[in-house]
Structures are given as C-alpha cells and as structure tokens.
Write a protein that holds these residues in place. Structure first.
Motif, PDB file in Angstrom:
ATOM      1  N   PHE A 279       3.783  14.084  -6.971  1.00  0.00           N
ATOM      2  CA  PHE A 279       4.967  14.212  -8.085  1.00  0.00           C
ATOM      3  C   PHE A 279       4.330  14.398  -9.369  1.00  0.00           C
ATOM      4  N   PRO A 280       5.095  15.481 -10.026  1.00  0.00           N
ATOM      5  CA  PRO A 280       4.340  16.018 -11.441  1.00  0.00           C
ATOM      6  C   PRO A 280       4.139  14.940 -12.578  1.00  0.00           C
ATOM      7  N   PHE A 281       4.683  13.899 -12.094  1.00  0.00           N
ATOM      8  CA  PHE A 281       4.508  12.835 -13.394  1.00  0.00           C
ATOM      9  C   PHE A 281       3.270  11.705 -12.956  1.00  0.00           C
ATOM     10  N   THR A 282       2.834  11.658 -11.734  1.00  0.00           N
ATOM     11  CA  THR A 282       1.888  10.503 -11.267  1.00  0.00           C
ATOM     12  C   THR A 282       0.775  11.242 -10.633  1.00  0.00           C
ATOM     13  N   GLU A 283      -0.422  10.584 -10.788  1.00  0.00           N
ATOM     14  CA  GLU A 283      -1.895  10.915 -10.055  1.00  0.00           C
ATOM     15  C   GLU A 283      -2.440   9.801 -10.218  1.00  0.00           C
ATOM     16  N   PRO A 284      -3.017   9.200  -9.015  1.00  0.00           N
ATOM     17  CA  PRO A 284      -2.616   9.521  -7.557  1.00  0.00           C
ATOM     18  C   PRO A 284      -1.127   9.086  -7.319  1.00  0.00           C
ATOM     19  N   SER A 285      -0.586   9.804  -6.332  1.00  0.00           N
ATOM     20  CA  SER A 285       0.719   9.683  -5.880  1.00  0.00           C
ATOM     21  C   SER A 285       0.923   9.146  -4.573  1.00  0.00           C
ATOM     22  N   VAL A 286       1.719   8.200  -4.186  1.00  0.00           N
ATOM     23  CA  VAL A 286       1.920   7.844  -2.671  1.00  0.00           C
ATOM     24  C   VAL A 286       3.256   7.588  -2.142  1.00  0.00           C
ATOM     25  N   GLU A 287       3.483   7.705  -0.871  1.00  0.00           N
ATOM     26  CA  GLU A 287       4.962   7.433  -0.311  1.00  0.00           C
ATOM     27  C   GLU A 287       4.713   6.431   0.566  1.00  0.00           C
ATOM     28  N   LEU A 288       5.913   5.561   0.538  1.00  0.00           N
ATOM     29  CA  LEU A 288       5.997   4.198   1.086  1.00  0.00           C
ATOM     30  C   LEU A 288       6.808   4.126   2.281  1.00  0.00           C
ATOM     31  N   ALA A 289       6.504   3.997   3.434  1.00  0.00           N
ATOM     32  CA  ALA A 289       7.066   3.893   4.688  1.00  0.00           C
ATOM     33  C   ALA A 289       7.085   2.407   5.453  1.00  0.00           C
ATOM     34  N   ALA A 290       8.128   1.729   6.124  1.00  0.00           N
ATOM     35  CA  ALA A 290       7.808   0.607   6.729  1.00  0.00           C
ATOM     36  C   ALA A 290       8.550   0.464   7.980  1.00  0.00           C
ATOM     37  N   TYR A 291       8.127  -0.131   8.851  1.00  0.00           N
ATOM     38  CA  TYR A 291       8.568  -0.434  10.308  1.00  0.00           C
ATOM     39  C   TYR A 291       9.236  -1.707  10.616  1.00  0.00           C
ATOM     40  N   LYS A 292      10.325  -1.859  11.105  1.00  0.00           N
ATOM     41  CA  LYS A 292      10.899  -2.886  11.521  1.00  0.00           C
ATOM     42  C   LYS A 292      11.268  -3.049  12.997  1.00  0.00           C
ATOM     43  N   LYS A 293      11.138  -4.088  13.811  1.00  0.00           N
ATOM     44  CA  LYS A 293      11.375  -4.129  15.320  1.00  0.00           C
ATOM     45  C   LYS A 293      12.759  -4.069  15.367  1.00  0.00           C
ATOM     46  N   ASP A 294      13.078  -3.147  16.338  1.00  0.00           N
ATOM     47  CA  ASP A 294      14.462  -2.874  16.839  1.00  0.00           C
ATOM     48  C   ASP A 294      15.048  -1.859  15.803  1.00  0.00           C
ATOM     49  N   TYR A 295      14.311  -1.242  14.807  1.00  0.00           N
ATOM     50  CA  TYR A 295      14.953  -0.363  13.928  1.00  0.00           C
ATOM     51  C   TYR A 295      14.206   0.632  13.478  1.00  0.00           C
ATOM     52  N   GLY A 296      12.944   0.656  13.679  1.00  0.00           N
ATOM     53  CA  GLY A 296      11.757   2.107  13.574  1.00  0.00           C
ATOM     54  C   GLY A 296      11.356   2.031  12.321  1.00  0.00           C
ATOM     55  N   TRP A 297      10.753   3.356  11.990  1.00  0.00           N
ATOM     56  CA  TRP A 297      10.215   3.364  10.663  1.00  0.00           C
ATOM     57  C   TRP A 297      11.388   4.089   9.532  1.00  0.00           C
ATOM     58  N   LEU A 298      11.099   3.789   8.414  1.00  0.00           N
ATOM     59  CA  LEU A 298      12.032   4.353   7.528  1.00  0.00           C
ATOM     60  C   LEU A 298      11.264   4.624   6.202  1.00  0.00           C
TER      61      LEU A 298
ATOM     62  N   PHE B 136      10.869   4.839   2.127  1.00  0.00           N
ATOM     63  CA  PHE B 136      11.562   4.199   1.208  1.00  0.00           C
ATOM     64  C   PHE B 136      11.614   4.930  -0.322  1.00  0.00           C
ATOM     65  N   GLY B 137      10.715   5.728  -0.455  1.00  0.00           N
ATOM     66  CA  GLY B 137      10.333   6.181  -1.852  1.00  0.00           C
ATOM     67  C   GLY B 137       8.885   6.498  -2.050  1.00  0.00           C
ATOM     68  N   GLY B 138       8.784   6.979  -3.376  1.00  0.00           N
ATOM     69  CA  GLY B 138       7.357   7.166  -3.949  1.00  0.00           C
ATOM     70  C   GLY B 138       6.875   6.119  -5.017  1.00  0.00           C
ATOM     71  N   ALA B 139       5.578   6.482  -5.212  1.00  0.00           N
ATOM     72  CA  ALA B 139       5.049   5.576  -6.459  1.00  0.00           C
ATOM     73  C   ALA B 139       3.706   6.306  -7.023  1.00  0.00           C
TER      74      ALA B 139
END
Length: 505
Positions: free
Chosen positions: A427-446, A448-451
């Motif tokens: 992201f142009p405004f953060t360093e370091p930057s990270v993306e969050l993903a989460a997993y839930k049983k019977d739903y899968g990975w999704l 969520f956004g960045g930080a």
C-alpha cells in the motif's frame, strides 16, 4: 352421529361442496377460515379418520429486481448484439455499448456470454475490441425461462420441463432469481367423511375460554370444554428483531470499545486531500482514476484553507520528500486536485482526520465502521457501497508484531475464524504492509483486507512523531464468514423470507 367442533364442521362441509378434494387456497375461499384454522381442523379430522392430507415440498421461482429488469429490457448480451446489427453488423465495443446503453463495468461479463452463446464474433484489431454479427440468433433457453417467469410471476421449479435445467442454473449463477421453499397441501374426504357429509354434520358448541361469567354462574358445568391440541399448527408469528447485519455491526462496535478503542468519524463526501494525498498516494496513482472513485459533479471543489499547514507539508513530501528522509514522488503536486470532492473510497481517510484532530490522545486506540463507495461491478463478492472497519493505534515503541496480534484477535473474536494467515502486501501509505486471510470450517478461506505501519511520509507531515499501526478490513466479509453467507448482496436484501428466517447471531 359424530359431533364436530365448529371449524371442523365448516371444513368438512366445504370439502363436500368441492367434490371431496381441494387445496388450501380453495378451502380458504370456500370456508372463509384462516390457513391456521383450516390446518388445526384438518389435523383433528384426520385423527378421526374423516379426511386425508397430502403434502408436497416445492420451490417457487420468482425474479428479483435485476431479473425483472433483464426480463423487461432484455439480457445485456442480447442488447449489445442488437446494437451491433443496428450499427451495420460490426462495431467497436465502445460504440455498441454506448448504443445499447450498457454499463461499461459489465462489458467483460457481457463479452463472455456472447462468446459462450455464440451470439456474435469478438475480434481484436489494433488494440481495440470489435463485435461482429450477421443476424440475430434465436432466443436461448435462459431467455425463454426468464420470460416465462416474468409472464407467470412465479413458477414451480419441480414442474419445469427438463429442457430448462441448464437454463435454470444459468439464471441462478447470474443471481436473477429468488427461491422460496413452500409446502403444498391437498385435502381429501375419506369414505367416512363422505358418509358424514351426506348424513349431515352435527356441530357441538364448545367453549375454548373460561370466563368469569361461566364460573360465577356455574354454567361451566353445562358447557363442553374444547380439548387443547398441542400438535395443531398455529399461525406463524414474526416478532420484531434487529436486521442481522445491523446487529452484528452493533456487537462489533461494542467489542472494539471493550478492547479500549475509541470511535472516530468523518464525512461521506470527502476531500481528495484526506482520501489520497495525505496518505502519500501520488496524484497519478491508478486507484485515483474514475473507475475506482466516485467524483462529485457539483460542487466539484472544497476548501482546504483551515488545513493549509498540513497541505503544504504533504505537497513538499510528494515533490521532494520534505524532512521524511524520502525522495518523494518527484512531480509537481496540484493543490487544486487536492480540493476535489469525492465519495469516500476507503475508511483510512477518517484515520487521517483523527491524526490531525486536537482531541487525539497519544497513546491511543481508535476505530470506525465506515461506509465507503467505489464504482465496482456488482456481483456476489462486490458492491458499489460497502463497509470497512478501520483502526489505528498510536504510541511509542509499537511494532509490526503488535499489529499482527490485533488482526488475529479481530479474525478470531469477530469472524469466529479457525485459522488466520498473513502474507506481504503493498500500500502506498504503509510499510511494512500485510494482507489478512482467515479460514473457517465448512466455509473456506476469505480475504478480509490490509494493514501496516504508516510510513513517515504520512505521519510526519501530519505532525505525528510516533509509530501508527493502521488496519482496514472488509467488515461485510467478516459477517459473511460468521453467518455462513456466500453472496454479499444478502446483507442488504429486502427479502422478507431471508430476514425472518435468519437466526439471530
């Protein structure tokens, strides 16, 4: 002779007039009884061997708002081909789309359907896309089914001919239908029932409520008390409750406050300065183009006079890095472009306003649940307006590990995720930057956004000299995972069946 309760007698006589066979709709009309009264009487008569009840589960198909629009105006691929034929049988994609009045954002999907249905030929010439069509092809089955449902208003899925199977799946994938589960009931007089109808029905006067008059006068000893049937169906009652997503947002706000965060707020109509410039996003960044931001037509510009100190700091940072240690973006910063009014495209604009607020506390933790707007193509994972949960933590000695801990807590506590994963991002405004993903049983990975941690090019021009952890997550998707929903449009649906039957989370 068997004595019957009043509603039982009325139902039996109504069935006799209807030749011993009727569905619920006919019985309601003939007997003048409510559906629940008919069901209670029918169950009692069934136990007495006087009638039989047959049940059949069905799925009613109805057009939703988008389906109704396509049924009345035509599917967009059909409209595009008609426009091409009107323009002489060959036209550029832009010309045809303009003639057919099709949203440019829908064109990739429309081209896919033209190719799949073989409605026309797609040609690339000198970097441009052209559509060629010699004649209008016959109506496809999905168009025929769309028209059928439009004319009949509702269709029973189980009664559709097999030729519509594939067409039905297409309309479902395109999210043009709503499905309503229903139970159809047929009522039949048995031999004993017919016999009683011919002999004449004797109705017993029964009392279902003991009144003071009956008790004081002693008449309760003379009347027949109606038996209470705990198995009888009762009318459906839909008590008032919060819309499920609204309830989730309120609970999310409560959880963040209980974690020590204070709520921050900002305007929906925002200045480009707060939305992009103060976040060290160069003025020629692709995300600032019209396809990612809604611009306000009138008034087009706002006033930045009260923010002039910060504006000049940001201007120098973009041009040469100012005192941040950066070289900046090396271009001539336009103050006029900073004044443009837009619809807020992300919640981080609120974080910028908070950082220059006189009420800012250091150390401090802040959050907002922000409504944001982007010109997206509407589908099961994207909407033109959506919510973001935005947060910043300001203080000495904060680290990237602290940020990851906050993100993990949000995913587990709010979305009830089973696993959490992080991957590097930009992201142009953060360093370091990270993306969050989460997993839930019977739903899968999704995702969520960045930080990330705000860069010095963001914090120093705003007068902040301590680390700022920042995160912006798609709260709509957090709820989708928690509620097991796979279509984001259901969050804002007006479908009463979904709203009534959705569990209170």
């Amino acid at each position: 002779m068997i004595e019957l309760e009043r509603n039982e007698g009325a139902l039996l006589m109504s069935l006799g007039k209807l030749n011993g066979k009727a569905d619920m709709e006919k019985l309601i009309k003939e007997s003048k009884l409510s559906e629940s009264a008919i069901m209670r009487a029918a169950l009692s008569l069934s136990q007495k061997g006087l009638l039989k009840i047959e049940e059949r589960k069905i799925t009613l198909l109805k057009l939703n708002e988008e389906g109704f629009l396509y049924a009345s105006e035509g599917l967009p691929e059909r409209k595009l081909i008609k426009a091409v034929l009107k323009l002489g049988g060959k036209a550029s994609l832009e010309e045809a789309a303009s003639e057919a009045k099709i949203n440019p954002n829908l064109l990739p999907i429309v081209l896919g359907w033209i190719s799949r249905k073989n409605l026309g030929k797609i040609i690339k010439e000198k970097g441009k896309i052209f559509i060629e069509a010699k004649e209008e092809k016959p109506e496809t089955l999905d168009e025929a089914l769309l028209k059928k449902i439009f004319v009949e208003q509702e269709v029973i899925n189980e009664e559709l001919s097999k030729e519509f199977n594939e067409a039905l799946e297409i309309l479902k994938r395109r999210n043009l239908l709503s499905e309503i589960k229903k139970t159809l009931r047929m009522f039949y007089l048995s031999e004993e029932g017919w016999k009683l109808v011919k002999e004449g029905v004797k109705v017993a006067i029964e009392v279902s409520e003991l009144t003071p008059e009956l008790i004081i006068g002693g008449k309760w000893q003379q009347v027949k008390l109606k038996k209470y049937n705990i198995q009888a169906l009762t009318p459906s009652i839909w008590p008032g409750k919060k819309q499920p997503y609204k309830k989730f947002l309120d609970e999310l706000k409560f959880k963040l406050v209980s974690l020590g965060f204070k709520e921050m707020s900002g305007p929906l109509i925002e200045l480009m300065f707060f939305n992009c410039d103060a976040l060290f996003m160069p003025q020629d960044h692709p995300a600032r183009e019209i396809h990612d931001i809604f611009f306000i037509k009138e008034p087009e510009f706002g006033d930045l006079t009260k923010y002039e100190k910060y504006l000049m700091n940001v201007k120098e940072t973009h041009e040469n890095g100012w005192v941040t240690g950066s070289k900046g973006w090396r271009y001539d910063f336009s103050i006029e472009a900073s004044k443009k009014f837009i619809l807020r495209s992300h919640g981080t604009a609120i974080s910028v306003r908070t950082l220059i607020s006189e009420k800012l506390e250091i150390p401090g933790k802040y959050f907002s649940i922000a409504r944001c707007y982007r010109p997206e193509v509407t589908d099961k994972t994207h909407l033109t307006e959506f919510n973001q949960v935005e947060g910043i933590v300001v203080g000495e000695n904060l680290t990237f590990r602290d940020l990851l801990g906050i993100l993990k807590t949000l995913a587990i506590e709010v979305a009830e995720a089973d696993e959490v994963a992080f991957k590097p991002d930009y992201f142009p405004f953060t360093e370091p930057s990270v993306e969050l993903a989460a997993y839930k049983k019977d739903y899968g990975w999704l995702e969520f956004g960045g930080a990330g941690i705000f860069r010095p090019e963001v914090t120093l021009p705003l007068g902040i000299k301590v680390p700022v952890l920042a995160w912006g997550l798609g709260v709509d998707r957090l709820f989708m995972m928690k509620a097991g929903i796979d279509d984001i449009r259901e969050l804002f649906t007006q479908n009463l069946n979904w709203l009534r039957n959705k569990k209170v989370i």
